[in-house]
Write a protein that holds these residues in place. Structure first.
Motif, PDB file in Angstrom:
ATOM      1  N   VAL A  33       0.839  -1.198   0.000  1.00  0.00           N
ATOM      2  CA  VAL A  33       0.000   0.000   0.000  1.00  0.00           C
ATOM      3  C   VAL A  33       0.874   1.248   0.000  1.00  0.00           C
ATOM      4  O   VAL A  33       1.921   1.303   0.649  1.00  0.00           O
ATOM      5  N   GLY A  34       0.391   2.275  -0.703  1.00  0.00           N
ATOM      6  CA  GLY A  34       0.944   3.608  -0.563  1.00  0.00           C
ATOM      7  C   GLY A  34      -0.053   4.446   0.212  1.00  0.00           C
ATOM      8  O   GLY A  34      -1.124   4.767  -0.299  1.00  0.00           O
ATOM      9  N   TRP A  35       0.269   4.767   1.465  1.00  0.00           N
ATOM     10  CA  TRP A  35      -0.627   5.540   2.326  1.00  0.00           C
ATOM     11  C   TRP A  35      -0.324   7.032   2.164  1.00  0.00           C
ATOM     12  O   TRP A  35       0.820   7.451   2.321  1.00  0.00           O
ATOM     13  N   ASP A  36      -1.333   7.834   1.867  1.00  0.00           N
ATOM     14  CA  ASP A  36      -1.161   9.280   1.785  1.00  0.00           C
ATOM     15  C   ASP A  36      -1.586   9.895   3.109  1.00  0.00           C
ATOM     16  O   ASP A  36      -2.761   9.804   3.508  1.00  0.00           O
ATOM     17  N   VAL A  37      -0.630  10.534   3.777  1.00  0.00           N
ATOM     18  CA  VAL A  37      -0.792  10.945   5.170  1.00  0.00           C
ATOM     19  C   VAL A  37      -0.532  12.438   5.308  1.00  0.00           C
ATOM     20  O   VAL A  37       0.438  12.957   4.751  1.00  0.00           O
ATOM     21  N   VAL A  38      -1.397  13.123   6.052  1.00  0.00           N
ATOM     22  CA  VAL A  38      -1.191  14.526   6.399  1.00  0.00           C
ATOM     23  C   VAL A  38      -0.794  14.601   7.866  1.00  0.00           C
ATOM     24  O   VAL A  38      -1.494  14.059   8.731  1.00  0.00           O
ATOM     25  N   VAL A  39       0.311  15.265   8.160  1.00  0.00           N
ATOM     26  CA  VAL A  39       0.724  15.504   9.542  1.00  0.00           C
ATOM     27  C   VAL A  39      -0.047  16.707  10.061  1.00  0.00           C
ATOM     28  O   VAL A  39      -0.020  17.788   9.459  1.00  0.00           O
ATOM     29  N   ARG A  40      -0.734  16.524  11.200  1.00  0.00           N
ATOM     30  CA  ARG A  40      -1.641  17.567  11.686  1.00  0.00           C
ATOM     31  C   ARG A  40      -0.991  18.500  12.710  1.00  0.00           C
ATOM     32  O   ARG A  40      -1.426  19.642  12.865  1.00  0.00           O
ATOM     33  N   ASP A  41       0.003  18.008  13.442  1.00  0.00           N
ATOM     34  CA  ASP A  41       0.606  18.842  14.482  1.00  0.00           C
ATOM     35  C   ASP A  41       2.007  18.344  14.796  1.00  0.00           C
ATOM     36  O   ASP A  41       2.481  17.363  14.228  1.00  0.00           O
ATOM     37  N   ASP A  42       2.660  19.007  15.742  1.00  0.00           N
ATOM     38  CA  ASP A  42       4.029  18.658  16.089  1.00  0.00           C
ATOM     39  C   ASP A  42       4.127  17.428  16.972  1.00  0.00           C
ATOM     40  O   ASP A  42       5.234  16.935  17.223  1.00  0.00           O
ATOM     41  N   ALA A  43       2.997  16.919  17.441  1.00  0.00           N
ATOM     42  CA  ALA A  43       3.001  15.751  18.327  1.00  0.00           C
ATOM     43  C   ALA A  43       2.919  14.437  17.566  1.00  0.00           C
ATOM     44  O   ALA A  43       2.936  13.366  18.183  1.00  0.00           O
ATOM     45  N   GLY A  44       2.799  14.493  16.259  1.00  0.00           N
ATOM     46  CA  GLY A  44       2.732  13.268  15.478  1.00  0.00           C
ATOM     47  C   GLY A  44       1.330  12.783  15.178  1.00  0.00           C
ATOM     48  O   GLY A  44       1.142  11.639  14.753  1.00  0.00           O
ATOM     49  N   SER A  45       0.333  13.633  15.367  1.00  0.00           N
ATOM     50  CA  SER A  45      -1.037  13.274  14.971  1.00  0.00           C
ATOM     51  C   SER A  45      -1.139  13.345  13.451  1.00  0.00           C
ATOM     52  O   SER A  45      -0.637  14.294  12.837  1.00  0.00           O
ATOM     53  N   VAL A  46      -1.795  12.361  12.857  1.00  0.00           N
ATOM     54  CA  VAL A  46      -1.894  12.312  11.401  1.00  0.00           C
ATOM     55  C   VAL A  46      -3.307  11.977  10.967  1.00  0.00           C
ATOM     56  O   VAL A  46      -4.110  11.437  11.734  1.00  0.00           O
ATOM     57  N   THR A  47      -3.604  12.305   9.719  1.00  0.00           N
ATOM     58  CA  THR A  47      -4.811  11.833   9.045  1.00  0.00           C
ATOM     59  C   THR A  47      -4.384  11.094   7.795  1.00  0.00           C
ATOM     60  O   THR A  47      -3.576  11.593   7.009  1.00  0.00           O
ATOM     61  N   VAL A  48      -4.930   9.886   7.626  1.00  0.00           N
ATOM     62  CA  VAL A  48      -4.667   9.083   6.434  1.00  0.00           C
ATOM     63  C   VAL A  48      -5.755   9.395   5.417  1.00  0.00           C
ATOM     64  O   VAL A  48      -6.933   9.094   5.644  1.00  0.00           O
ATOM     65  N   LEU A  49      -5.366  10.019   4.314  1.00  0.00           N
ATOM     66  CA  LEU A  49      -6.352  10.414   3.314  1.00  0.00           C
ATOM     67  C   LEU A  49      -6.828   9.242   2.482  1.00  0.00           C
ATOM     68  O   LEU A  49      -8.005   9.155   2.129  1.00  0.00           O
ATOM     69  N   GLU A  50      -5.913   8.334   2.146  1.00  0.00           N
ATOM     70  CA  GLU A  50      -6.276   7.186   1.315  1.00  0.00           C
ATOM     71  C   GLU A  50      -5.123   6.204   1.254  1.00  0.00           C
ATOM     72  O   GLU A  50      -4.008   6.490   1.689  1.00  0.00           O
ATOM     73  N   GLY A  51      -5.429   5.048   0.696  1.00  0.00           N
ATOM     74  CA  GLY A  51      -4.412   4.056   0.392  1.00  0.00           C
ATOM     75  C   GLY A  51      -4.426   3.791  -1.105  1.00  0.00           C
ATOM     76  O   GLY A  51      -5.490   3.714  -1.719  1.00  0.00           O
ATOM     77  N   ASP A  52      -3.248   3.668  -1.702  1.00  0.00           N
ATOM     78  CA  ASP A  52      -3.129   3.497  -3.145  1.00  0.00           C
ATOM     79  C   ASP A  52      -2.516   2.130  -3.437  1.00  0.00           C
ATOM     80  O   ASP A  52      -1.402   1.845  -3.004  1.00  0.00           O
ATOM     81  N   PRO A  53      -3.233   1.264  -4.174  1.00  0.00           N
ATOM     82  CA  PRO A  53      -2.673  -0.055  -4.480  1.00  0.00           C
ATOM     83  C   PRO A  53      -1.561  -0.007  -5.521  1.00  0.00           C
ATOM     84  O   PRO A  53      -0.664  -0.848  -5.515  1.00  0.00           O
ATOM     85  N   GLN A  54      -1.623   0.962  -6.434  1.00  0.00           N
ATOM     86  CA  GLN A  54      -0.582   1.101  -7.470  1.00  0.00           C
ATOM     87  C   GLN A  54       0.305   2.259  -7.033  1.00  0.00           C
ATOM     88  O   GLN A  54       0.275   3.346  -7.580  1.00  0.00           O
ATOM     89  N   SER A  55       1.131   1.979  -6.039  1.00  0.00           N
ATOM     90  CA  SER A  55       1.679   3.052  -5.220  1.00  0.00           C
ATOM     91  C   SER A  55       3.132   3.398  -5.493  1.00  0.00           C
ATOM     92  O   SER A  55       3.693   4.247  -4.815  1.00  0.00           O
ATOM     93  N   VAL A  56       3.769   2.772  -6.478  1.00  0.00           N
ATOM     94  CA  VAL A  56       5.168   3.072  -6.765  1.00  0.00           C
ATOM     95  C   VAL A  56       5.227   4.144  -7.848  1.00  0.00           C
ATOM     96  O   VAL A  56       5.594   3.894  -8.994  1.00  0.00           O
ATOM     97  N   ASP A  57       4.813   5.361  -7.474  1.00  0.00           N
ATOM     98  CA  ASP A  57       4.884   6.465  -8.423  1.00  0.00           C
ATOM     99  C   ASP A  57       6.338   6.756  -8.764  1.00  0.00           C
ATOM    100  O   ASP A  57       7.258   6.391  -8.022  1.00  0.00           O
ATOM    101  N   ALA A  58       6.546   7.466  -9.855  1.00  0.00           N
ATOM    102  CA  ALA A  58       7.909   7.659 -10.361  1.00  0.00           C
ATOM    103  C   ALA A  58       8.808   8.364  -9.359  1.00  0.00           C
ATOM    104  O   ALA A  58      10.015   8.124  -9.320  1.00  0.00           O
ATOM    105  N   ASP A  59       8.234   9.237  -8.521  1.00  0.00           N
ATOM    106  CA  ASP A  59       9.099   9.949  -7.581  1.00  0.00           C
ATOM    107  C   ASP A  59       9.639   9.044  -6.485  1.00  0.00           C
ATOM    108  O   ASP A  59      10.665   9.354  -5.870  1.00  0.00           O
ATOM    109  N   ILE A  60       8.987   7.914  -6.246  1.00  0.00           N
ATOM    110  CA  ILE A  60       9.492   6.977  -5.236  1.00  0.00           C
ATOM    111  C   ILE A  60      10.913   6.539  -5.589  1.00  0.00           C
ATOM    112  O   ILE A  60      11.807   6.503  -4.740  1.00  0.00           O
TER     113      ILE A  60
END
Length: 361
Positions: A304-331
């Motif tokens: 899986v490629g998990w797309d994650v937003v960091v919400r604060d300095d304490a390490g709280s996150v929101t996972v926006l989605e998971g991508d099955p075809q997740s090896v984008d070229a920038d990886i």
């Protein structure tokens, strides 16, 4: 891989290759060398492909097999509504709130997601904070729109829009999710304030131990070219994250996107804020949260490629989605994946690697 999926993959590959035919400085001899090793010519300007390194890169041909790793549950991962319904019972605290669901041109009530069946209810929530509209089935930032109010005026992607026109826009076309607009941590907003800047975690389940591991993590940042999204293909920047420290590398632009940004950048080209050597706050907690999520659903989705937003300095996150075809070229712009023995074993186990490479340790 089914016939339809195969044909779509071939069509996509041909379209990509046709766009790269006029790539300056690329000889036909070099192009044929790339083809022989399974790479599209577009990768020549992005990856360090040499006779000494080519075997360490996951090729374009092999990439076409990656989506099959999560079969038969790939669709549950790719469909944003199904993803939310599956993951929310155990990890609702990691997911964005859903403010509305539009299916077949109608706001609908979905079991397990309250108060989603009314445009009026959506507007009430919009009074407090911006929202995001995105297709239930889409990838790479396609058709993502930001909706908010400014001094009582509704806006779509920053442009004023009338109430009736907004409603018609939302019910037309593909089925959509309307979600909260996730506020990002100060460090990310300082680098690129006009976009939601995500971390892409590429996770895999070790076939020998059954444990999840992070194969690579990259931080993406929007630019004037990419607008309010950070997608690399749309002109965003990508920086690798050191898995031990959470420190960012220099950020690279996609030479094949329509962007005014070029090459490797120590700082953001618009804000001037330093990217290289910036450390993601709360990194240890963030890394642990994503690995725990990947482990929980590893039997369904081992890759899986998990797309994650960091919400604060304490390490709280929101996972926006998971991508099955997740090896984008920038990886792999940050280095070849198969240089890591764990990654090579994983792809070999799942039949992704070309036959001549499956025996390489």
């Amino acid at each position: 891989m089914g016939l339809r999926t195969l044909l779509e993959s071939v069509r996509s590959a041909l379209a990509t290759e046709i766009r790269g035919v006029e790539q300056p400085g690329l000889t036909w001899e070099r192009r044929l060398w790339l083809y022989r090793h399974g790479f599209l010519s577009s990768k020549d300007a992005i990856w360090d492909l040499t006779p000494g390194t080519v075997e360490q890169y996951l090729s374009d041909v092999e990439y076409r097999r990656v989506r099959g790793i999560d079969d038969p549950y790939t669709e549950a991962l790719a469909n944003k509504l199904l993803f939310h319904l599956l993951v929310s019972p155990t990890h609702d605290h990691l997911l964005a709130d859903i403010h509305g669901v539009v299916m077949d041109g109608t706001f609908v009530d979905v079991p397990g997601i309250p108060e989603t069946d009314s445009f009026e209810q959506f507007l009430e929530r919009l009074a407090d904070a911006p929202a995001i509209a995105k297709p239930i089935q889409a990838a790479r930032g396609d058709e993502i729109q930001r909706i908010d109010r400014l001094d009582g005026q509704l806006r779509l992607d920053g442009r004023p829009i009338e109430r009736t026109t907004l409603y018609e826009t939302l019910i037309e076309g593909r089925d959509r999710l309307l979600t909260e607009h996730v506020s990002q941590a100060e460090y990310a907003a300082r680098i690129a304030p006009d976009s939601t800047n995500t971390i892409r975690f590429l996770t895999m389940i070790d076939p020998e131990t059954g444990e999840p591991f992070v194969a690579r993590a990259v931080h993406r940042f929007g630019t004037p070219s990419s607008g309010h999204i950070d997608n690399w293909g749309a002109g965003g920047l990508s920086a690798e994250i050191d898995p031990d420290t959470g420190t960012l590398s220099r950020a690279v632009a996609n030479s094949h996107s329509e962007t005014t940004v070029e090459g490797w950048n120590d700082s953001h080209p618009e804000t001037g804020t330093q990217i290289a050597d910036c450390t993601v706050p709360g990194w240890e907690q963030i890394n642990a949260s994503v690995r725990e999520l990947a482990g929980t659903y590893g039997r369904l989705w081992p890759h899986v490629g998990w797309d994650v937003v960091v919400r604060d300095d304490a390490g709280s996150v929101t996972v926006l989605e998971g991508d099955p075809q997740s090896v984008d070229a920038d990886i792999q712009a940050h280095g070849p994946l198969l240089a890591d023995d764990r990654v090579r074993r994983f792809y070999r186990h799942h039949g992704v690697l070309a036959s001549e490479r499956r025996g390489i340790a």
